[in-house]
Design a protein around this motif. Structure first.
Motif, PDB file in Angstrom:
ATOM      1  N   PRO A  76     -14.787  24.186  22.522  1.00 43.62           N
ATOM      2  CA  PRO A  76     -14.317  25.357  21.694  1.00 43.62           C
ATOM      3  C   PRO A  76     -13.396  26.409  22.371  1.00 43.62           C
ATOM      4  CG  PRO A  76     -16.755  25.153  22.189  1.00 43.62           C
ATOM      5  CD  PRO A  76     -16.319  23.811  22.986  1.00 43.62           C
ATOM      6  N   ALA A  77     -13.934  26.633  23.708  1.00 50.37           N
ATOM      7  CA  ALA A  77     -12.986  27.586  24.190  1.00 50.37           C
ATOM      8  C   ALA A  77     -11.483  27.186  24.502  1.00 50.37           C
ATOM      9  CB  ALA A  77     -13.539  27.908  25.613  1.00 50.37           C
ATOM     10  N   TRP A  78     -11.596  25.862  24.579  1.00 54.98           N
ATOM     11  CA  TRP A  78      -9.935  25.364  24.622  1.00 54.98           C
ATOM     12  C   TRP A  78      -9.277  25.565  23.324  1.00 54.98           C
ATOM     13  CZ3 TRP A  78      -8.965  19.387  25.490  1.00 54.98           C
ATOM     14  CH2 TRP A  78      -7.614  19.070  25.101  1.00 54.98           C
ATOM     15  N   ILE A  79      -9.944  25.483  22.446  1.00 57.57           N
ATOM     16  CA  ILE A  79      -9.466  25.261  21.118  1.00 57.57           C
ATOM     17  C   ILE A  79      -9.152  27.237  20.684  1.00 57.57           C
ATOM     18  CG2 ILE A  79      -9.792  25.241  18.537  1.00 57.57           C
ATOM     19  CD1 ILE A  79     -11.595  22.957  19.007  1.00 57.57           C
ATOM     20  N   ALA A  80      -9.924  27.844  21.218  1.00 59.68           N
ATOM     21  CA  ALA A  80      -9.910  29.180  21.085  1.00 59.68           C
ATOM     22  C   ALA A  80      -9.014  29.955  21.806  1.00 59.68           C
ATOM     23  CB  ALA A  80     -11.314  29.832  21.196  1.00 59.68           C
ATOM     24  N   GLY A  81      -8.686  29.487  23.254  1.00 57.53           N
ATOM     25  CA  GLY A  81      -7.934  30.274  23.859  1.00 57.53           C
ATOM     26  C   GLY A  81      -6.747  29.626  24.834  1.00 57.53           C
ATOM     27  N   GLY A  82      -6.573  28.473  24.793  1.00 57.80           N
ATOM     28  CA  GLY A  82      -5.860  27.709  25.680  1.00 57.80           C
ATOM     29  C   GLY A  82      -6.407  26.499  26.483  1.00 57.80           C
ATOM     30  N   PHE A  83      -5.601  25.602  27.065  1.00 55.90           N
ATOM     31  CA  PHE A  83      -6.125  24.353  27.516  1.00 55.90           C
ATOM     32  C   PHE A  83      -6.552  25.270  29.214  1.00 55.90           C
ATOM     33  CE2 PHE A  83      -5.457  21.159  30.746  1.00 55.90           C
ATOM     34  CZ  PHE A  83      -6.326  20.290  30.351  1.00 55.90           C
ATOM     35  N   TRP A  84      -5.401  25.701  29.967  1.00 56.54           N
ATOM     36  CA  TRP A  84      -5.525  25.989  31.292  1.00 56.54           C
ATOM     37  C   TRP A  84      -6.614  26.923  31.655  1.00 56.54           C
ATOM     38  CZ3 TRP A  84      -3.883  22.376  33.890  1.00 56.54           C
ATOM     39  CH2 TRP A  84      -2.647  21.528  33.779  1.00 56.54           C
ATOM     40  N   GLN A  85      -6.777  28.014  31.005  1.00 48.91           N
ATOM     41  CA  GLN A  85      -7.669  28.886  31.055  1.00 48.91           C
ATOM     42  C   GLN A  85      -9.311  28.303  30.927  1.00 48.91           C
ATOM     43  OE1 GLN A  85      -6.040  32.391  29.114  1.00 48.91           O
ATOM     44  NE2 GLN A  85      -7.340  31.873  27.136  1.00 48.91           N
ATOM     45  N   ALA A  86      -9.103  27.398  29.975  1.00 48.06           N
ATOM     46  CA  ALA A  86     -10.483  26.979  29.657  1.00 48.06           C
ATOM     47  C   ALA A  86     -10.966  25.952  30.628  1.00 48.06           C
ATOM     48  CB  ALA A  86     -10.470  26.300  28.146  1.00 48.06           C
ATOM     49  N   LEU A  87      -9.882  25.119  31.064  1.00 49.49           N
ATOM     50  CA  LEU A  87     -10.040  24.267  32.250  1.00 49.49           C
ATOM     51  C   LEU A  87     -10.445  25.261  33.505  1.00 49.49           C
ATOM     52  CD1 LEU A  87      -9.789  21.109  33.285  1.00 49.49           C
ATOM     53  CD2 LEU A  87      -7.518  21.674  33.953  1.00 49.49           C
ATOM     54  N   LEU A  88      -9.860  26.099  33.960  1.00 49.82           N
ATOM     55  CA  LEU A  88     -10.337  26.847  34.997  1.00 49.82           C
ATOM     56  C   LEU A  88     -11.772  27.194  35.013  1.00 49.82           C
ATOM     57  CD1 LEU A  88      -9.270  27.972  37.623  1.00 49.82           C
ATOM     58  CD2 LEU A  88      -8.620  30.137  36.495  1.00 49.82           C
ATOM     59  N   ALA A  89     -11.951  27.881  33.632  1.00 43.12           N
ATOM     60  CA  ALA A  89     -13.490  28.142  33.378  1.00 43.12           C
ATOM     61  C   ALA A  89     -14.294  26.887  33.420  1.00 43.12           C
ATOM     62  CB  ALA A  89     -13.634  29.049  32.085  1.00 43.12           C
ATOM     63  N   LEU A  90     -14.006  25.772  32.837  1.00 45.87           N
ATOM     64  CA  LEU A  90     -14.869  24.547  33.113  1.00 45.87           C
ATOM     65  C   LEU A  90     -15.252  24.191  34.411  1.00 45.87           C
ATOM     66  CD1 LEU A  90     -16.107  22.009  31.772  1.00 45.87           C
ATOM     67  CD2 LEU A  90     -13.971  20.793  32.176  1.00 45.87           C
ATOM     68  N   ALA A  91     -14.054  24.263  35.594  1.00 40.34           N
ATOM     69  CA  ALA A  91     -14.291  23.926  36.929  1.00 40.34           C
ATOM     70  C   ALA A  91     -15.099  25.057  37.370  1.00 40.34           C
ATOM     71  CB  ALA A  91     -12.654  24.051  37.441  1.00 40.34           C
ATOM     72  N   GLY A  92     -15.044  26.179  37.269  1.00 39.89           N
ATOM     73  CA  GLY A  92     -15.903  27.355  37.855  1.00 39.89           C
ATOM     74  C   GLY A  92     -17.435  27.171  37.157  1.00 39.89           C
ATOM     75  N   SER A  93     -17.497  26.734  36.021  1.00 36.84           N
ATOM     76  CA  SER A  93     -18.939  26.395  35.621  1.00 36.84           C
ATOM     77  C   SER A  93     -19.648  25.158  36.126  1.00 36.84           C
ATOM     78  CB  SER A  93     -18.863  26.142  33.903  1.00 36.84           C
ATOM     79  OG  SER A  93     -18.425  27.212  33.430  1.00 36.84           O
ATOM     80  N   LEU A  94     -18.782  23.895  36.287  1.00 33.66           N
ATOM     81  CA  LEU A  94     -19.356  22.939  36.909  1.00 33.66           C
ATOM     82  C   LEU A  94     -19.639  23.192  38.365  1.00 33.66           C
ATOM     83  CD1 LEU A  94     -20.090  19.967  36.697  1.00 33.66           C
ATOM     84  CD2 LEU A  94     -17.779  19.450  37.226  1.00 33.66           C
ATOM     85  N   ALA A  95     -18.859  24.014  39.176  1.00 39.53           N
ATOM     86  CA  ALA A  95     -19.002  24.071  40.435  1.00 39.53           C
ATOM     87  C   ALA A  95     -20.402  25.092  40.542  1.00 39.53           C
ATOM     88  CB  ALA A  95     -17.718  25.108  41.053  1.00 39.53           C
ATOM     89  N   SER A  96     -20.665  25.988  39.685  1.00 33.89           N
ATOM     90  CA  SER A  96     -21.548  26.983  39.667  1.00 33.89           C
ATOM     91  C   SER A  96     -23.076  26.038  39.219  1.00 33.89           C
ATOM     92  CB  SER A  96     -21.581  27.924  38.471  1.00 33.89           C
ATOM     93  OG  SER A  96     -20.416  28.681  39.015  1.00 33.89           O
TER      94      SER A  96
END
Length: 469
Positions: A76-96
């Motif tokens: 839903p974040a990808w749909i709401a705000g764009g792929f690249w920033q959602a992907l960066l947030a995803l990577a940070g979440s998985l790393a966390s």
């Protein structure tokens, strides 16, 4: 027990801090903010807490939960705000999420009798899932507050006094009479994901001891008065029965069948299965979620919950033996089910074996570990510390009585990196039973994918003389 050296700062804390900023800094409109606010704030706050206040076990639990939320919110974040920033947030979440697992495992004291947990990304993921579930449990737990907290402390004093006055601390058996088989039962057919089974229903008949505080309130839970038991039995000649005891917040077919897989236990190994639903779980729940008020809410309710669990399990066995002749029965329980399997072994004769898998054995330490400091100080100030709570729970403890089965019929399986049931729990049971603990390299929730429980069950069944294919 070897304690890890203290640190001034936790380097892993910067992972969730950066991940939180990845969620919160982009200015991508209201839709992005809607999906980013919760994981972003949780990750940032958990990272800051881990940096400034290392050592609190709740931090890594909430951090793993926040990382998991970030992974789930990616689409839903990808749909709401764009792929690249959602992907960066995803990577940070998985790393966390993985950092939470690593931080929790690194800071845990290592018992000398526990094999050192493997280190690496796979173990970080396993432990991270334990931590996320702990975050869900702790975050959703109901704690007595205000006047209710004071009432709990006063009732704890009354309950311990009543236990000691009647000698239940020396012989808990007086609190647990043997139940008769139910006089009336109802059986209906059911089906779940292509698997046919039967549902056995009967009146529990359990009456909490009127001399203990909270008995009247417990007895008022109407939905909890009826036992629900699932049966999977083969036609033809008699076969051995495996009594399957589920864990906390389970008790529904989709969860219980995923843990005690009929495809393996019923079809491949050929066992009959009997699956009682524990009090306050599944169709017996009294709250919004299965298991509400079993381990949360009034901490003294656990005495009544475990007393009824033992009664209901024995009543289910009484029905089975009355209707299935000389049924051969083995017991297998996971987590809370492992506690009840171990407790049952101290009261029920004639079992072929008992297999306690990732069993909790000391609820006082398990629950007090996550009590907020403010509540903990208040409880201690009013006389309800961990030891007093342990003394109260002794009347429903599997460590309070000698098991009625010989040593070669008792088995314990545990996880070297368990974060929900720490390794000292199964170690205590192994010492009490005088049996070695079978360890696997995994966590509490990785149990479904580990080989050791299945191997232990095959060994226990074969040693008891069951036909095992």
């Amino acid at each position: 027990m070897e304690l890890p050296a203290p640190r001034q700062w936790e380097p892993l804390s910067f992972v969730p801090i950066l991940a939180g900023l990845c969620w919160l800094l982009p200015d991508a409109g209201g839709a992005w903010l809607f999906w980013s606010l919760l994981p972003g704030m949780l990750l940032l706050s958990c990272g800051t807490a881990l940096l400034l206040f290392p050592g609190d076990p709740r931090i890594s639990a909430y951090m793993a939960l926040a990382g998991l939320l970030g992974v789930l919110f990616f689409l839903p974040a990808w749909i709401a705000g764009g792929f690249w920033q959602a992907l960066l947030a995803l990577a940070g979440s998985l790393a966390s999420f993985m950092a939470a697992g690593r931080a929790a495992l690194t800071r845990e004291p290592q018992g000398l009798e526990v094999p050192p947990p493997d280190r690496g990304p796979q173990m970080d993921l396993k432990v991270g899932m334990d931590e996320a579930v702990l975050g869900y449990f702790v975050g959703g737990a109901r704690m007595p507050a205000g006047e209710q907290a004071l009432q709990v402390c006063r009732q704890a004093e009354q309950m311990l006094a009543a236990i000691r006055a009647r000698g239940l601390d020396r012989d808990p058996a007086a609190l647990h009479p043997e139940p008769p088989p139910p006089a009336r039962v109802f059986i209906k057919k059911a089906r779940h994901r292509g698997q046919d089974y039967e549902v056995l229903r009967f009146d529990s008949g359990f009456v909490p001891d009127a001399g203990l505080p909270g008995a009247a309130v417990w007895n008022a839970h109407e939905r909890n008065r009826e036992c629900h038991v699932r049966l999977l039995r083969h036609p033809g000649p008699p076969r051995p029965w495996l009594l399957c005891i589920h864990g906390y917040r389970m008790g529904t077919p989709w969860l219980d069948f995923s843990l005690f897989g009929p495809r393996w236990l019923y079809h491949r190994l050929g066992f009959n299965l009997i699956q009682p639903v524990l009090p306050l779980h599944g169709p017996r729940r009294i709250g919004a979620r299965s298991g509400d008020h079993y381990l949360d809410g009034d901490p003294l309710d656990l005495v009544h919950a475990q007393s009824q669990a033992l009664w209901d399990l024995r009543r289910s066995l009484a029905w089975l033996r009355q209707n299935e002749g000389k049924a051969r029965v083995g017991v297998m329980g996971y987590s809370l089910g492992g506690y009840n399997a171990a407790l049952l072994a101290s009261y029920e004769r004639g079992l072929d074996f008992t297999l306690a898998v990732i069993p909790v054995t000391d609820f006082a330490s398990a629950l007090m570990r996550f009590v907020p400091p403010e509540h903990l100080r208040y409880y201690r100030e009013h006389g309800l510390d961990e030891q007093r709570y342990r003394d109260i729970l002794q009347v429903v403890s599997p460590l309070a009585r000698v098991p009625l089965l010989p040593r070669d019929r008792l088995h314990v399986v545990a996880a070297a990196a368990d974060r929900i049931v720490l390794p000292h729990h199964p170690l205590a049971l192994g010492r009490h039973w005088d049996v070695p603990v079978i360890w696997y390299q995994g966590s509490h929730l990785s149990i479904r994918y580990e080989r050791e429980p299945g191997l232990a069950l095959r060994h226990a069944a074969a040693a008891a003389g069951w036909p095992v294919s």
